[in-house]
Each structure stands twice: as structure tokens, then as C-alpha cells.
Scaffold this active site. Structure first.
Site, PDB file in Angstrom:
ATOM      1  N   GLU A  57      -8.515  25.540 -40.474  1.00 41.86           N
ATOM      2  CA  GLU A  57      -7.609  26.108 -39.460  1.00 41.86           C
ATOM      3  C   GLU A  57      -6.895  25.076 -38.586  1.00 41.86           C
ATOM      4  O   GLU A  57      -6.930  25.171 -37.354  1.00 41.86           O
ATOM      5  CB  GLU A  57      -8.388  27.106 -38.585  1.00 41.86           C
ATOM      6  N   GLU A 104     -12.665  34.024 -47.892  1.00 42.61           N
ATOM      7  CA  GLU A 104     -13.394  34.839 -46.893  1.00 42.61           C
ATOM      8  C   GLU A 104     -12.883  36.270 -46.948  1.00 42.61           C
ATOM      9  O   GLU A 104     -12.480  36.838 -45.937  1.00 42.61           O
ATOM     10  CB  GLU A 104     -13.203  34.254 -45.486  1.00 42.61           C
TER      11      GLU A 104
HETATM   12  C1  XIL Z   1     -17.165  33.817 -38.343  1.00 44.37           C
HETATM   13  C2  XIL Z   1     -18.556  34.369 -38.639  1.00 44.37           C
HETATM   14  O1  XIL Z   1     -18.443  35.338 -39.663  1.00 44.37           O
HETATM   15  C3  XIL Z   1     -19.157  34.967 -37.401  1.00 44.37           C
HETATM   16  O2  XIL Z   1     -20.514  35.332 -37.622  1.00 44.37           O
HETATM   17  C4  XIL Z   1     -19.100  33.973 -36.238  1.00 44.37           C
HETATM   18  O3  XIL Z   1     -19.548  34.585 -35.063  1.00 44.37           O
HETATM   19  C5  XIL Z   1     -17.687  33.471 -36.035  1.00 44.37           C
HETATM   20  O4  XIL Z   1     -17.194  32.929 -37.257  1.00 44.37           O
HETATM   21  N1  XIL Z   1     -12.798  31.947 -40.121  1.00 44.37           N
HETATM   22  C6  XIL Z   1     -13.804  31.151 -40.593  1.00 44.37           C
HETATM   23  C7  XIL Z   1     -15.202  31.606 -40.499  1.00 44.37           C
HETATM   24  O5  XIL Z   1     -13.528  30.099 -41.176  1.00 44.37           O
HETATM   25  O6  XIL Z   1     -16.094  30.559 -40.293  1.00 44.37           O
HETATM   26  C8  XIL Z   1     -15.373  32.643 -39.398  1.00 44.37           C
HETATM   27  O7  XIL Z   1     -16.694  33.141 -39.477  1.00 44.37           O
HETATM   28  C9  XIL Z   1     -14.346  33.738 -39.535  1.00 44.37           C
HETATM   29  C10 XIL Z   1     -12.966  33.197 -39.435  1.00 44.37           C
END
Ligand code: XIL
Length: 385
Positions: free
Chosen positions: A169, A274
């Protein structure tokens, strides 16, 4: 004579036995049909099917989710426990307990193990950017801390973790660099440095850039530009991860495809890293919710409409949307190397608490009881076509 009468007595028993066997076959046939093949087997020729594991799963306490992960998925990523704030909470104090268990679990089950994530502004410990006097660190000290963090984490799992999200990011939706601490202190060079250090720590590991809202035109262009620059400077980068936190409305499938193709044209692998599909209303009406975890909205009851279950119309829209996305992934299976779901089942999903805390969302392929939703069989049939 005696033989014939014994035979007569035996015939009903034999018939009973045959009937019972037929019945047994048909019931097991039915259960096979209900869940004909597991996801990972059907998709294995196409791309790795991955899932994200949380601490309850990694430590084996959530046994039923672990069963689903083993049965259906060929790749794993840790949802939180490899992030810098968790793995190095205080300078020089590395906490590898859970990460070790995660990697062992992947090895025992012959899964592709992916590391998430090395350099990310979010869930990073504050000490990373602060010196002994409490001031912001110098560029030299930050570089040194990045080197030590990456060398220690990647080095520990050298040859065992297949790939890393080296930077997460770093680009905003308009294509400019996110003004994170890393960027403020080191400028865009922090990205190059992170990739260099990761490559030095494990020359065989695959190295990726990962981000959300990747179908936004500005972000697409920004990422393409950044990756080109890295390539021109001879920096190793093997892939681009498109997070894929989608909703029923956003993004447009054509825009997602456009980004997949633009990234693949750079000569790197494309991954959906994701994936989850929220069915809940977004607090931001006309724009993609993205996945910027610091964007939050307050709870309101009207924002939580499916507390008692999903209406059929929404389930149908959910299936249709998942199928459209998987059609796209299958269409470009020569470019897509992995599709990872962000969680095993709906009860573990972060979407229940982001962007609004305390809602009930249904974004994944398995329900709260770890039962395969109808979409699982539909995806399997789609992949078989
Ligand atoms: C999220 C997790 O799923 C949560 O449990 C945590 O509280 C916050 O992070 N982008 C990403 C992930 O790259 O690491 C994030 O994961 C969601 C957004």
C-alpha cells in the site's frame, strides 16, 4: 435337500444385504455429489487457491477452520502475525512463536507459504520511526532498521517461505505516493531499498508489491510507473498483488481486468491476494470502500441489515458476483498465479469490523459453521468447464 433349504433361508438375507449396500452407495454418492471435489484440486492446474489464517487457526485452537484450510486450500498467508508490529514489537525483540507455527503448518501440509508483509505504514510499531530522544529517525537510521527487520524476518524463513509482500500500500488511488512515514523520511527510495534487502536476505524468494483498489485508473498507472522504475534499476520484483476487497457494486469487472492486463504486461505475475466480497452497505456511497484500515465509520443499525441471515436475492447476487470474478481469473489463468481468500469463514472475516465495527458480513466461501456455501460447488463446476 438340506443344502436347498439352507439356500432358501439365505436368499432373503442376501437380498437384504444387497439392498443395504445399494443404499449405502447411494448415500455416499449423494454426499460426494454435495461436495464433489475440493477447491484446491479443481483449481490446481490453474492457480494456487490460498487462504489467510488467524492466530486461533495457526495455534490449532480453531480445529474446524483448520480442517477446511487443509482440505480446500493449497496456499496460506498469515492475516496479521507477520506484520512488523507483531513480529518486532520492540526494537530488536522479535516474536517468532506464531510465525514459526504458521510456517511449520504450511510445510506439514505441503502448502505454498506466503509472507505478509515486510514494509507497511499500517500495523507498524511506533519505535520504527522514532529515535532514542523521541525525535523522528534520520534516513540512515530508518534504512538500517528496515535492513535489520527484513534480514531477520526473511532470513529466518529462507528457503521455506515461497514469497513476500515486500511493500504494501505505498501508492494512493490517484497514483501518487502515500505520504507514509517511510515516504516522508526516505522518499520513494524506501520501496527500492525494501526489495533490495529482501532479495539479499533470500535470493530465491519471490518478491511482490501488494495494494488495494488496484482497478482505480490512477492507482493502476502509479503502480505500473513504480514497477517500471524498479525494473529499470535492476531491482527484482516478481509479482503484483491485487488485494481484491470487493463489494457487490465495486469495482467494475472491466476495470479490474484492465489492471490485471496492465500489470501482466510488465512481465510479472499477477495475484489476487486478499479476496472477499462484502454484501453490506458502504458508508461511502459512490466510491469503492478500498481497504485503508484507518478509514472508519460509526455503527448505525441501518448499516447492518443482515443480522438474521441473507435474503435469497442477496445470496444470488453474491454468487453471481463471485462467479463473474472467477470467470475473469480463469480467463487469465496464464497470468494469475494465485487467488487467496482473506480468511477461511465468515465468522473470522475482518469485514465484520471494517469499515464499521460490529456488523455481520458474509464475504467468504464458507459460512459461520464452516459449511461450504453453494458458491463453492458453483466455482468448482466453473473451473471444470
Ligand atoms: C487486516 C486484518 O484482516 C485485520 O484483522 C486487522 O485488524 C487489520 O488488517 N490490507 C492488508 C491486510 O494488506 O493486512 C489487512 O488485514 C486488510 C487490508
Amino acid at each position: 435337500m438340506q443344502f436347498r433349504s439352507t439356500l432358501h433361508q439365505f436368499i432373503p438375507v442376501l437380498i437384504g444385504f444387497i439392498c443395504l449396500s445399494l443404499l449405502a452407495c447411494s448415500t455416499s454418492g449423494e454426499s460426494i455429489n454435495r461436495n464433489p471435489v475440493v477447491l484446491k484440486d479443481t483449481f490446481q492446474e490453474k492457480f494456487v487457491m490460498g487462504t489467510a489464517l488467524n492466530a486461533w487457526q495457526i495455534t490449532g485452537r480453531d480445529t474446524s477452520s483448520i480442517q477446511i484450510a487443509k482440505e480446500h486450500f493449497s496456499g496460506i498467508v498469515a492475516e496479521n502475525i507477520m506484520k512488523s508490529g507483531r513480529i518486532q514489537p520492540r526494537e530488536g525483540e522479535f516474536n517468532f512463536d506464531l510465525a514459526d507455527q504458521f510456517v511449520e503448518f504450511g510445510e506439514e501440509n505441503n502448502m505454498q507459504i506466503h509472507g505478509h508483509t515486510l514494509i507497511w505504514h499500517s500495523q507498524a510499531p511506533r519505535w520504527f520511526f522514532t529515535d532514542e530522544e523521541g525525535n523522528e529517525v534520520s534516513p540512515e537510521l530508518l534504512t538500517e532498521r528496515m535492513r535489520k527487520h527484513i534480514y531477520t524476518v526473511v532470513g529466518r524463513y529462507k528457503g521455506r517461505v515461497h514469497s513476500w509482500d515486500v511493500v504494501n500500500e505505498a501508492i494512493l488511488d490517484d497514483g501518487s505516493y502515500r505520504k507514509s512515514k517511510f515516504h516522508q523520511i526516505l522518499g520513494k527510495d524506501f520501496i527500492k531499498l525494501a526489495f533490495q534487502f529482501a532479495h539479499e536476505a533470500d535470493p530465491d524468494a519471490e518478491l511482490y508489491y501488494n495494494d488495494f483498489s488496484m482497478s482505480q485508473a490512477g492507482k493502476r498507472e502509479g503502480v505500473v510507473k513504480m514497477v517500471k522504475e524498479l525494473q529499470e534499476e535492476g531491482i527484482r520484483i516478481d509479482g503484483i498483488g491485487m488485494q481484491g476487497h470487493i463489494s457487490l457494486e465495486h469495482p467494475e469487472i472491466e476495470a479490474f481486468e484492465k489492471s490485471m492486463l496492465a500489470f501482466s504486461d510488465l512481465g510479472v505475475q499477477v495475484m489476487v491476494t486478499e479476496l472477499d466480497l462484502s454484501v453490506l452497505p458502504s458508508p461511502w456511497r459512490n466510491r469503492e470502500a478500498g481497504a485503508n484500515i484507518s478509514d472508519n465509520a460509526d455503527y448505525e443499525d441501518r448499516m447492518n441489515p443482515y443480522k438474521d441471515g441473507l435474503p435469497d436475492s442477496v445470496s444470488q447476487a453474491f454468487d453471481k458476483r463471485y462467479l463473474e470474478f472467477f470467470e475473469l481469473f480463469l480467463k487469465h489463468q496464464d497470468k494469475v498465479s494465485r487467488v487467496t481468500l482473506w480468511g477461511v469463514n465468515d465468522s473470522n472475516s475482518w469485514k465484520n469490523n471494517w469499515p464499521v465495527r460490529g456488523r455481520k458480513d458474509y464475504p467468504l466461501l464458507f459460512d459461520r459453521e464452516n459449511k461450504a456455501k453453494p458458491i463453492v460447488e458453483k466455482l468448482i463446476n466453473l473451473a471444470k468447464q
